[in-house]
Design a protein around this motif. Sequence first.
Motif, short mmCIF file in Angstrom:
data_model
loop_
_atom_site.label_atom_id
_atom_site.label_comp_id
_atom_site.label_asym_id
_atom_site.label_seq_id
_atom_site.Cartn_x
_atom_site.Cartn_y
_atom_site.Cartn_z
N UNK A 244 9.76 -13.02 0.13
CA UNK A 244 10.30 -13.04 -1.23
C UNK A 244 9.96 -11.73 -1.91
N UNK A 245 8.86 -11.70 -2.67
CA UNK A 245 8.31 -10.43 -3.16
C UNK A 245 7.67 -9.74 -1.96
N UNK A 246 8.22 -8.59 -1.53
CA UNK A 246 7.87 -8.04 -0.22
C UNK A 246 7.39 -6.59 -0.33
N UNK A 247 6.14 -6.36 -0.72
CA UNK A 247 5.60 -4.99 -0.72
C UNK A 247 5.63 -4.40 0.69
N UNK A 248 5.83 -3.09 0.78
CA UNK A 248 5.84 -2.41 2.08
C UNK A 248 4.98 -1.14 2.06
N UNK A 249 4.70 -0.59 0.86
CA UNK A 249 3.79 0.57 0.73
C UNK A 249 2.94 0.35 -0.50
N UNK A 250 1.63 0.60 -0.39
CA UNK A 250 0.75 0.37 -1.53
C UNK A 250 -0.49 1.24 -1.43
N UNK A 251 -1.27 1.26 -2.50
CA UNK A 251 -2.53 2.02 -2.54
C UNK A 251 -3.51 1.26 -3.40
N UNK A 252 -4.78 1.59 -3.24
CA UNK A 252 -5.81 0.95 -4.07
C UNK A 252 -7.11 1.74 -4.00
N UNK A 253 -7.90 1.71 -5.08
CA UNK A 253 -9.26 2.27 -5.00
C UNK A 253 -10.16 1.32 -4.23
N UNK A 254 -11.14 1.88 -3.51
CA UNK A 254 -12.13 1.09 -2.77
C UNK A 254 -13.51 1.65 -3.09
N UNK A 255 -14.23 0.99 -4.01
CA UNK A 255 -15.52 1.52 -4.48
C UNK A 255 -15.29 2.97 -4.93
#
Length: 607
Positions: A244-255
């Motif tokens: 349905x909602x289908x992310x394919x590229x993402x980013x995030x901070x990690x500590x």
Amino acid sequence: MAQRSRLWSRLRSTTPPVAGDPAAAPARRSPAAPSLAGARTVRRKLARGGLATVVAAMAGATMFVPTAAEAADPAYQVLVFSKTAGFRHDSIPAGLQAIRDLGASNNFTVTATEDAAAFTTANLTRFKAVVFLSTTGDVLNGTQQTAFESYVNGGGGYVGIHAAADTEYDWPYYGNLVGAWFKGHPAPQQATVRTEDRAHAATAHLGATWSRSDEWYNYRTNPRNSARVLQNLDEGSYSGGDMGDHPITWCRPMASGRSFYTGLGHTASSYGEPGLRSLLLGGIRYAAGMAKADCRPETGYTSLYNGSTTGWTQSGPGGFTNADATLTSTGGMGVLWYSAKKYFSYSLKLDWRVAGDDNSGVFVGMSASDPTNTSKGYEVQIDATDAVDRTTGSIYAIKSADIAARDASLNPPGAWNTYELLVQGERLQVFLNGTKINDFTNTDPARSIREGHVGIQNHGTGDDVSFRNVRIKELGGTGPIQTTAEAESYTSNSGVQIADHGPASGGRTAGFIENGDWVGYSSISTAGATAFGARISSAGSGGTIQVRSGSATGTVLGSVAVPNTGGWETFQNVSTPLTGSASGPLFLTFTGGGGFLFDVDTVTLTR
């Protein structure tokens, strides 16, 4: 007279400047203005004037492919890891060559390995980012996993490409790092990729949609609540999507580190695509800390502008061109403001870009009856080289940004940046690419930001600033609201004098306080107050601050003891809860022994 950046002075003038008029002189730059990250094109500011027209010419989805990273990138090293303990993609050599090519053109060197022994604490410190290129299965042992966790949490970068999501299912930290594990896929086919974030270095070159062929992964979970989604798939454009909602590229901070993942890159031929190469380059630069981005999760926002200017109104001369879902200022001074709705407590996000030493701003708390009225609302500045209270991140002419935090978070001219302006009651917090750089509380009732409209400035010819993806999230209840004022800004007093102190906020305090003295603040209401705080210093006997409502003999809401802090230049904070339901203006009375008791730098009421 130096020309003011704020648009109000020019708009409220009825006489245009003429040759020789000081108001027509170029803006003066402070010789002490900070030099921001990246190269700056410093140029003479021309006198502002003339008219421009808002052009509503929405362009089709266009893809711009940069050929190199910013020249400011220092040399750095990247480790590419492609060990497989399950299915092995025959595209790995092509992917590795593409990353080597990107490094050769963008000032980073590539070390490639399939030896997990490279994952030691000492060895990983050599690299700004580690790329997992279509790894599969269990590729690291426990010791190696611990070393990699420490590396990322300590500030290192991770890039996962395609089958990196089909890796280390028994390692919870890795599942959090990659964002989502692989579940399955249909046969490779063409699909439409939709760009959600056009400010990130990985996706800024892309249009709103991108049609291409690949092997489209379905994931076990949706990463949207833990990562900033940069691209998603239109499941109606292909067969076999089941999210349905289908992310394919993402980013995030990690500590202290950063994570970037894309599901693209199944075929060898895809690594020859300029668009995919630019995507990978932006992801590597972000993970390595070279490109800044707001990769915090983002949900619940409503678009105010993403190509359509419906609901927006131009006030004052000049305007904005509208093409490729991008507003670019032209002429001025004027302001484009969202007239369709007034907002109360909200998070406003928008992406912006300057070409060089350009000037603009974002406005909050604007009045619908007179949106160019200087007595209402505030401007958050965009300007590379003005004085510290008039440069990027400042509350214009009121409060400087945290310059060190701002410089560490700022992308240079030519690259996109993201602002979040968090308005809660009278408090305005400014985040640049996800990092807080300013925290300001309004104490002027005439400029209240508890409610109002938002807008963006077109400063003048030659000050061309672009904006994308303006969105807002209404927060409902405001929660605790803090009002902070300089203690020396009292409107009435007995016995108190202003004292100069270098370490004090604004360099001054309410000082020379003796037993029985008092101060009053006619613009600060005690209505709804639940707590009081003060920043104080004392080389005297200390004493007590009584918090009163209405007058120096009014209702006592609370009191707080003030200790000897060890010196008049040594400040600390004191606070106390408040009780009662009085609603008059704030008064403070002071008691203690003989001589000077203490100095008060700032006072804060919490509602």
